[in-house]
Design a protein around this motif. Sequence first.
Motif, mmCIF file in Angstrom:
data_model
loop_
_atom_site.group_PDB
_atom_site.id
_atom_site.type_symbol
_atom_site.label_atom_id
_atom_site.label_comp_id
_atom_site.label_asym_id
_atom_site.label_seq_id
_atom_site.Cartn_x
_atom_site.Cartn_y
_atom_site.Cartn_z
ATOM 1 N N SER A 121 -1.079 38.275 54.068
ATOM 2 C CA SER A 121 -0.618 39.540 53.506
ATOM 3 C C SER A 121 -1.559 40.694 53.793
ATOM 4 C CB SER A 121 -0.436 39.406 51.990
ATOM 5 O OG SER A 121 -1.696 39.236 51.357
ATOM 6 N N GLY A 122 -2.770 40.372 54.264
ATOM 7 C CA GLY A 122 -3.768 41.408 54.494
ATOM 8 C C GLY A 122 -4.610 41.707 53.271
ATOM 9 N N ALA A 123 -4.412 40.934 52.187
ATOM 10 C CA ALA A 123 -5.212 41.148 50.983
ATOM 11 C C ALA A 123 -6.657 40.710 51.167
ATOM 12 C CB ALA A 123 -4.589 40.403 49.810
ATOM 13 N N ALA A 124 -6.901 39.786 52.094
ATOM 14 C CA ALA A 124 -8.252 39.323 52.393
ATOM 15 C C ALA A 124 -8.530 39.558 53.873
ATOM 16 C CB ALA A 124 -8.411 37.846 52.040
ATOM 17 N N LYS A 125 -9.544 40.354 54.162
ATOM 18 C CA LYS A 125 -9.884 40.677 55.542
ATOM 19 C C LYS A 125 -11.383 40.575 55.748
ATOM 20 C CE LYS A 125 -6.013 43.694 56.748
ATOM 21 N NZ LYS A 125 -5.618 45.013 57.304
ATOM 22 N N VAL A 126 -11.779 40.224 56.970
ATOM 23 C CA VAL A 126 -13.191 40.139 57.303
ATOM 24 C C VAL A 126 -13.731 41.539 57.563
ATOM 25 C CG1 VAL A 126 -14.901 39.225 58.897
ATOM 26 C CG2 VAL A 126 -12.911 37.839 58.275
ATOM 27 N N GLU A 127 -14.806 41.855 56.875
ATOM 28 C CA GLU A 127 -15.537 43.094 57.113
ATOM 29 C C GLU A 127 -16.992 42.728 57.311
ATOM 30 O OE1 GLU A 127 -14.804 45.912 54.026
ATOM 31 O OE2 GLU A 127 -12.662 46.091 54.474
ATOM 32 N N GLY A 128 -17.489 42.982 58.533
ATOM 33 C CA GLY A 128 -18.810 42.473 58.880
ATOM 34 C C GLY A 128 -18.689 40.979 59.051
ATOM 35 N N ASP A 129 -19.340 40.222 58.194
ATOM 36 C CA ASP A 129 -19.168 38.765 58.216
ATOM 37 C C ASP A 129 -18.895 38.241 56.815
ATOM 38 O OD1 ASP A 129 -18.907 36.644 60.061
ATOM 39 O OD2 ASP A 129 -20.782 35.761 59.346
ATOM 40 N N ARG A 130 -18.232 39.078 56.024
ATOM 41 C CA ARG A 130 -17.805 38.674 54.693
ATOM 42 C C ARG A 130 -16.358 39.072 54.500
ATOM 43 N NH1 ARG A 130 -22.644 39.563 50.232
ATOM 44 N NH2 ARG A 130 -24.268 38.401 51.356
ATOM 45 N N VAL A 131 -15.711 38.439 53.530
ATOM 46 C CA VAL A 131 -14.321 38.755 53.235
ATOM 47 C C VAL A 131 -14.262 39.791 52.122
ATOM 48 C CG1 VAL A 131 -12.170 37.855 52.263
ATOM 49 C CG2 VAL A 131 -13.400 36.553 54.009
ATOM 50 N N ALA A 132 -13.499 40.840 52.372
ATOM 51 C CA ALA A 132 -13.249 41.863 51.359
ATOM 52 C C ALA A 132 -11.797 41.737 50.911
ATOM 53 C CB ALA A 132 -13.515 43.251 51.926
ATOM 54 N N TYR A 133 -11.549 42.003 49.641
ATOM 55 C CA TYR A 133 -10.207 41.879 49.083
ATOM 56 C C TYR A 133 -9.560 43.251 48.953
ATOM 57 C CZ TYR A 133 -11.862 37.241 47.809
ATOM 58 O OH TYR A 133 -12.387 35.987 47.844
ATOM 59 N N ARG A 134 -8.295 43.297 49.363
ATOM 60 C CA ARG A 134 -7.495 44.504 49.218
ATOM 61 C C ARG A 134 -6.147 44.104 48.627
ATOM 62 N NH1 ARG A 134 -8.561 46.311 55.463
ATOM 63 N NH2 ARG A 134 -10.759 46.841 55.245
ATOM 64 N N GLN A 135 -5.496 45.042 47.961
ATOM 65 C CA GLN A 135 -4.165 44.794 47.415
ATOM 66 C C GLN A 135 -4.164 43.529 46.551
ATOM 67 O OE1 GLN A 135 -1.597 44.399 50.811
ATOM 68 N NE2 GLN A 135 -2.633 46.009 51.904
ATOM 69 N N PHE A 136 -5.255 43.299 45.850
ATOM 70 C CA PHE A 136 -5.385 42.041 45.116
ATOM 71 C C PHE A 136 -5.996 42.329 43.756
ATOM 72 C CE2 PHE A 136 -7.775 37.996 44.281
ATOM 73 C CZ PHE A 136 -6.663 37.194 44.116
ATOM 74 N N GLN A 137 -5.245 42.070 42.709
ATOM 75 C CA GLN A 137 -5.688 42.348 41.355
ATOM 76 C C GLN A 137 -6.474 41.159 40.810
ATOM 77 O OE1 GLN A 137 -5.230 45.280 39.641
ATOM 78 N NE2 GLN A 137 -6.580 44.435 38.087
ATOM 79 N N ILE A 138 -7.751 41.352 40.565
ATOM 80 C CA ILE A 138 -8.575 40.288 39.990
ATOM 81 C C ILE A 138 -8.516 40.423 38.471
ATOM 82 C CG2 ILE A 138 -10.896 39.334 39.799
ATOM 83 C CD1 ILE A 138 -11.448 40.346 42.608
ATOM 84 N N LYS A 179 6.428 38.333 57.899
ATOM 85 C CA LYS A 179 5.778 37.038 57.707
ATOM 86 C C LYS A 179 4.903 36.695 58.917
ATOM 87 C CE LYS A 179 9.285 34.912 54.714
ATOM 88 N NZ LYS A 179 8.475 34.354 53.632
ATOM 89 N N LYS A 180 3.672 36.295 58.670
ATOM 90 C CA LYS A 180 2.790 35.858 59.741
ATOM 91 C C LYS A 180 3.174 34.441 60.167
ATOM 92 C CE LYS A 180 -0.006 39.414 60.024
ATOM 93 N NZ LYS A 180 -0.139 40.205 61.265
ATOM 94 N N ARG A 181 3.101 34.208 61.456
ATOM 95 C CA ARG A 181 3.461 32.904 62.020
ATOM 96 C C ARG A 181 2.216 32.013 62.021
ATOM 97 N NH1 ARG A 181 8.255 32.756 64.758
ATOM 98 N NH2 ARG A 181 7.491 31.206 66.270
ATOM 99 N N VAL A 182 2.324 30.878 61.345
ATOM 100 C CA VAL A 182 1.178 29.991 61.121
ATOM 101 C C VAL A 182 1.398 28.656 61.821
ATOM 102 C CG1 VAL A 182 -0.190 28.764 59.380
ATOM 103 C CG2 VAL A 182 0.662 31.080 58.910
ATOM 104 N N GLY A 183 0.373 28.207 62.549
ATOM 105 C CA GLY A 183 0.347 26.872 63.112
ATOM 106 C C GLY A 183 -0.688 26.040 62.387
#
Length: 225
Positions: free
Chosen positions: A196-213, A10-14
């Motif tokens: 979860s790492g399903a959304a990550k910044v690549e360049g200056d846009r968000v790419a989706y991984r591990q995510f079923q659209i 779990k990521k720690r969120v403030g």
Amino acid sequence: MSTTSSGPDKKRVGILISGRGSNMVSLIEAARAGDYPAEIVCVISNRPEAAGLARAEALGIPTQAIDHKAFASREAFEVELDRALRGHGVEIVACAGFMRKMTAGFVEGWRDAMINIHPSLLPSYKGLHTHARALEDGVKIAGCTVHFVRPELDSGPIIAQVAVPVLDGDSEDSLAARILEAEHRLYPHALAMVASGAAKVEGDRVAYRQFQINQMNSLYWPPLS
């Protein structure tokens, strides 16, 4: 007693707030689920009188008020804010109605680890009075956006958006209420993707991984007959 469960994955969120913290509550409640990929470890406000602090305490979340008025400069305030976040081991910062302009230095220190929710379909209607401006322009679809924070106001890679129809007779208040309801569902969804790492910044846009659209339908407003 904390209402969040801790785990190695779990990521720690403030969460940063300045007011009542309605989006804050939606994040805290979502994080109660055992399979949610983030835990809320603190809520911090730049306004000691913020109603959201009491709401967070009632939900078992550690809180802290860091009054920006007590500091001689914006940078000095942010040094203390950064210290508090890192002291809680925060990995992701979620701004939830944090009404304080941040310096480029602070933003870059949390680059790709700080997210925000804005009540418009960015890049349209950045800044304040978004609903009034949308109504004045006669748009038929409004909405909200979760994005990674960048030094420029209401800018940064977009993580998720939701469209909300503008109804005949809408006032600024009625449209705001409908969009706020959508925010409360969108923000936990977007935070989960980031954590979860399903959304990550690549360049200056968000790419989706591990995510079923699986929703490909277009939204027509007014609806097609």
